[in-house]
Design a protein around this motif. Sequence first.
Motif, PDB file in Angstrom:
ATOM      1  N   CYS A 135      -9.659 -31.637 -20.203  1.00 54.03           N
ATOM      2  CA  CYS A 135      -8.969 -30.790 -21.185  1.00 54.03           C
ATOM      3  C   CYS A 135      -7.493 -31.176 -21.277  1.00 54.03           C
ATOM      4  O   CYS A 135      -6.859 -31.471 -20.270  1.00 54.03           O
ATOM      5  N   CYS A 194      -6.454 -24.298 -20.640  1.00 57.03           N
ATOM      6  CA  CYS A 194      -7.441 -24.297 -21.724  1.00 57.03           C
ATOM      7  C   CYS A 194      -8.495 -23.209 -21.482  1.00 57.03           C
ATOM      8  O   CYS A 194      -9.013 -23.064 -20.369  1.00 57.03           O
ATOM      9  N   CYS A 228     -10.308 -30.350 -25.922  1.00 55.44           N
ATOM     10  CA  CYS A 228     -11.002 -29.653 -24.824  1.00 55.44           C
ATOM     11  C   CYS A 228     -12.206 -30.456 -24.345  1.00 55.44           C
ATOM     12  O   CYS A 228     -13.098 -30.784 -25.126  1.00 55.44           O
ATOM     13  N   GLY A 229     -12.238 -30.772 -23.072  1.00 54.32           N
ATOM     14  CA  GLY A 229     -13.326 -31.550 -22.483  1.00 54.32           C
ATOM     15  C   GLY A 229     -14.648 -30.812 -22.493  1.00 54.32           C
ATOM     16  O   GLY A 229     -15.715 -31.426 -22.644  1.00 54.32           O
ATOM     17  N   VAL A 230     -14.575 -29.498 -22.364  1.00 57.76           N
ATOM     18  CA  VAL A 230     -15.808 -28.688 -22.355  1.00 57.76           C
ATOM     19  C   VAL A 230     -16.438 -28.689 -23.742  1.00 57.76           C
ATOM     20  O   VAL A 230     -17.642 -28.969 -23.894  1.00 57.76           O
ATOM     21  N   HIS A 256     -11.227 -23.231 -23.237  1.00 58.60           N
ATOM     22  CA  HIS A 256     -12.450 -23.929 -23.665  1.00 58.60           C
ATOM     23  C   HIS A 256     -13.129 -23.213 -24.824  1.00 58.60           C
ATOM     24  O   HIS A 256     -14.344 -23.291 -24.977  1.00 58.60           O
TER      25      HIS A 256
HETATM   26 ZN   LIG Z   1     -11.074 -26.902 -22.339  1.00 55.03          ZN
END
Ligand SMILES: [Zn+2]
Length: 315
Positions: free
Chosen positions: A266, A271, A279-281, A273
């Motif tokens: 992220c 974050c 955002c990595g999620v 999410h």
């Molecule tokens: Zn995130």
Amino acid sequence: MGNAAAPQTGLMPKLVPGLIVANYGRHFLVEDTAGARRICHSRGKKSQGVVGDRVLWLPSEDEGTIEKIEPRRNLLYRQDEVRTKLFAANLDQVLILMAAEPEFSTSQLSRALIAAEEQRITPLIAINKRDLTLPFARAWERLQPYRDMGYDVLALALTSESPADTQALLQRLSGKTTLVLGPSGAGKSTLINRLIPAALAQTGELSQALNTGKHTTTSTTWYWVDAAHSTALLDSPGFQEFGLAHIDPAQLAAYMPDLKPHVAQCKFYNCSHLHEPGCGVISAVKSASGTDSISANRYQIYSDLYAQLSQAKRY
Ligand SMILES: [Zn+2]
Ligand SMILES: Nc1nc2c(ncn2[C@@H]2O[C@H](COP(=O)(O)OP(=O)(O)O)[C@@H](O)[C@H]2O)c(=O)[nH]1
Ligand SMILES: [Mg+2]
């Protein structure tokens, strides 16, 4: 006798180590190291002990008083705005038992998993009634994300007397203290009766005496699976409404093994999410399915929980 005898002899009454194996309000069933059980009461108005607690108690007549509760390794509980319900302390494992029928809630399952993760208790998932072929296939598929995120998921047919099932389960329970959680109808009573032939005898007359006149117990009950008392199974009612009000929404993703590894990607350290760019999620939810992606259902559960927990914190 008992209470009266101590001052006469001038001896300090001796504290005895014990284990709380059942609890009804302020009354407890405490097992001593020889395996004998007796009724103990807590000091003061508030009931402080919980099943699984190691305690020091003071004998008086044929009952006792709990004087000290040893520090807990962990404590599994659920909490909503109104109240906190303690399940048990000092657990090695939580067995979340569900069945092909009735259909289980993945939201309930996820909540129980998060509560266990937060207390660093290892979850074990079991899906019962695999003899019901079609509903089982569907249930097994719904559990795919949980298998992908690394949880141990067992298939069982508890009424089919399958020795292989029982062996697989016993192997995972062996030497551990495991709390059984699950919705009504999943097979919890069947499991207890199956693994603990003397289940009724173990709860025994003392439990009944404690419970008389009261509503049916809402407390956890401790059962020994083996004669050597190394393997314990704890039965607990009350899986419905698994409140997580004690969980910080900012920590939620850390307790969800499918979300957790993506948090490092992220862009923003704080974050949520939910909507942030980079955002990595969110990108793992959108990505093609694979064992390290996040299922739409799990992300929905996360979002709903996050909203609910953030809401609760404002009051
Ligand atoms: Zn995130
Ligand atoms: N078909 C099938 N029924 C089962 C199995 N295990 C339990 N049941 C039935 O499911 C019902 C609920 O079981 P019970 O142990 O009372 O569930 P609890 O509410 O979780 O305690 C009972 O009628 C059991 O006989 C199974 O492996 N297959
Ligand atoms: Mg039952």
